[in-house]
Write an enzyme that holds these catalytic residues in place. Structure first.
Site, PDB file in Angstrom:
ATOM      1  N   ASN A   1     -21.168  32.130 -15.751  1.00 55.49           N
ATOM      2  CA  ASN A   1     -22.323  31.491 -16.383  1.00 55.49           C
ATOM      3  C   ASN A   1     -23.543  31.731 -15.505  1.00 55.49           C
ATOM      4  O   ASN A   1     -23.623  31.210 -14.398  1.00 55.49           O
ATOM      5  CB  ASN A   1     -22.041  29.995 -16.543  1.00 55.49           C
ATOM      6  CG  ASN A   1     -23.184  29.232 -17.193  1.00 55.49           C
ATOM      7  OD1 ASN A   1     -24.316  29.699 -17.268  1.00 55.49           O
ATOM      8  ND2 ASN A   1     -22.905  28.022 -17.647  1.00 55.49           N
TER       9      ASN A   1
ATOM     10  N   CYS B   1     -30.122  26.626 -19.389  1.00 49.97           N
ATOM     11  CA  CYS B   1     -29.454  27.731 -20.070  1.00 49.97           C
ATOM     12  C   CYS B   1     -30.102  28.101 -21.404  1.00 49.97           C
ATOM     13  O   CYS B   1     -29.761  29.120 -22.000  1.00 49.97           O
ATOM     14  CB  CYS B   1     -27.982  27.401 -20.270  1.00 49.97           C
ATOM     15  SG  CYS B   1     -27.134  26.942 -18.744  1.00 49.97           S
TER      16      CYS B   1
ATOM     17  N   HIS C   1     -25.266  32.011 -25.340  1.00 48.55           N
ATOM     18  CA  HIS C   1     -25.184  31.750 -23.908  1.00 48.55           C
ATOM     19  C   HIS C   1     -23.728  31.820 -23.461  1.00 48.55           C
ATOM     20  O   HIS C   1     -22.839  31.251 -24.096  1.00 48.55           O
ATOM     21  CB  HIS C   1     -25.782  30.374 -23.606  1.00 48.55           C
ATOM     22  CG  HIS C   1     -25.478  29.870 -22.248  1.00 48.55           C
ATOM     23  ND1 HIS C   1     -25.748  30.602 -21.105  1.00 48.55           N
ATOM     24  CD2 HIS C   1     -24.920  28.697 -21.822  1.00 48.55           C
ATOM     25  CE1 HIS C   1     -25.374  29.906 -20.046  1.00 48.55           C
ATOM     26  NE2 HIS C   1     -24.866  28.752 -20.459  1.00 48.55           N
TER      27      HIS C   1
END
Length: 325
Positions: free
Chosen positions: A280, A113, A250
């Protein structure tokens, strides 16, 4: 004279199929209320036939169209992903072929990520060298293929998508400060894609294809370590939180953003979020968010705004950038 780099175009692409929380509730013991209250996620986009390179190629084409550049004018392509089509060729090489960027070298960058932040930092250094003029930096994921759809602790979190930027050489600095970090000692708290097979010379094998996560450990890591690094970045740049127009983070969990904002003493409105629509998307989350912020007019790409960008995830990795957009 040292060259600099600037983000001159942004783009994103999402697969068409949408899977809502109610859809998931038909497959496992969960509910829309349970998912939203714990994550802030309402739905996610999921591929049905497309690959990671397909998503990334769509973004690359959009960037070329917006900038009115020919693919032959691109010097390099970096794709941040943990869900490549194959070990080789790289996803970036597939994108290079798909768009006909015959003069570009291309490679993947793997930092989960944090991947897009790490890739942006790397690309900025390539342009600063003076050897290259422009490159594409893309984050793309098909995490739906890495999820155990019977495990509600992870299945509800992730989605598929891609986003990216055209980075070009310029005379004035726009990358103001950065801090990139890794702590491999905590890597076991977030894992996926382990596939070690037996060979004629080794009987050791281990297969763990799906994402496994220690949720509490990751939450504490993000809200403690990443928040502290964001504060350190501002101190390094001799700036305060008031100097930053927006904090692009993020998109992992709405509770993480809420706690970070409180700890930094920043109005929550300065933390744009889109995880309710996409979940996500790992390395794709930041470029998708950036692209949407530009599309909405929140960000202008005219050099008048300062943003702090932070990615964090598996590795464990985290990276922060201070940018003049």
């Amino acid at each position: 004279m040292r060259n600099h780099a600037k983000i001159s175009q942004v783009a994103h692409y999402l697969p068409k199929k949408i899977v809502t929380n109610d859809d998931l509730a038909q497959r496992m013991e969960t509910s829309d209320e349970w998912i939203r209250s714990r994550t802030g996620i309402g739905q996610r986009h999921i591929v049905t036939g497309e690959t990671t390179s397909d998503l990334a190629s769509q973004v690359a084409r959009k960037l070329l169209e917006k900038s009115q550049l020919d693919a032959s004018e691109i010097d390099f392509i970096i794709v941040a992903t943990i869900t490549p089509d194959a070990s080789m060729p790289s996803t970036a090489a597939m994108v290079q072929a798909a768009i006909g960027a015959k003069n570009a070298f291309a490679y993947d960058l793997v930092a989960a990520c944090s991947g897009f932040v790490f890739a942006l930092s790397t690309a900025e250094k390539l342009l600063a060298s003076g050897v290259y003029k422009r490159g594409l930096v893309i984050g793309a994921e098909t995490l739906s293929r890495s999820v155990d759809w019977s495990d509600r602790s992870t299945a509800v979190l992730f989605g598929d998508g891609a986003g990216g930027v055209l980075l070009e050489a310029c005379e004035q600095p726009t990358f103001l400060a950065e801090i990139l970090r890794t702590d491999g000692g905590r890597g076991a708290s977030l894992t996926a894609g382990i596939d070690q097979k037996e060979t004629p010379f080794s009987t050791q094998s281990c297969q763990q294809p799906f994402i496994q996560m220690e949720g509490r450990a990751i939450f504490e890591f993000a809200t403690r370590d990443v928040t502290a690094t964001m504060a350190e970045l501002l101190e390094q740049a001799d700036m305060t939180v008031d100097c930053v127009d927006y904090f692009l983070l993020h998109q992992a969990n709405i509770r993480i953003l809420d706690k970070m904002a409180r700890k930094l003493g920043v109005a929550r409105e300065k933390f744009p979020a889109n995880m309710d629509k996409y979940g996500n998307t790992s390395a794709a989350s930041l470029p998708i968010l950036l692209s949407e912020c530009v599309e909405s007019g929140m960000l202008r790409l005219d050099g008048s705004q300062t943003i702090l960008m932070a990615g964090f995830g598996g590795g464990l990795t985290w990276g922060t950038l201070l940018l003049q957009l």
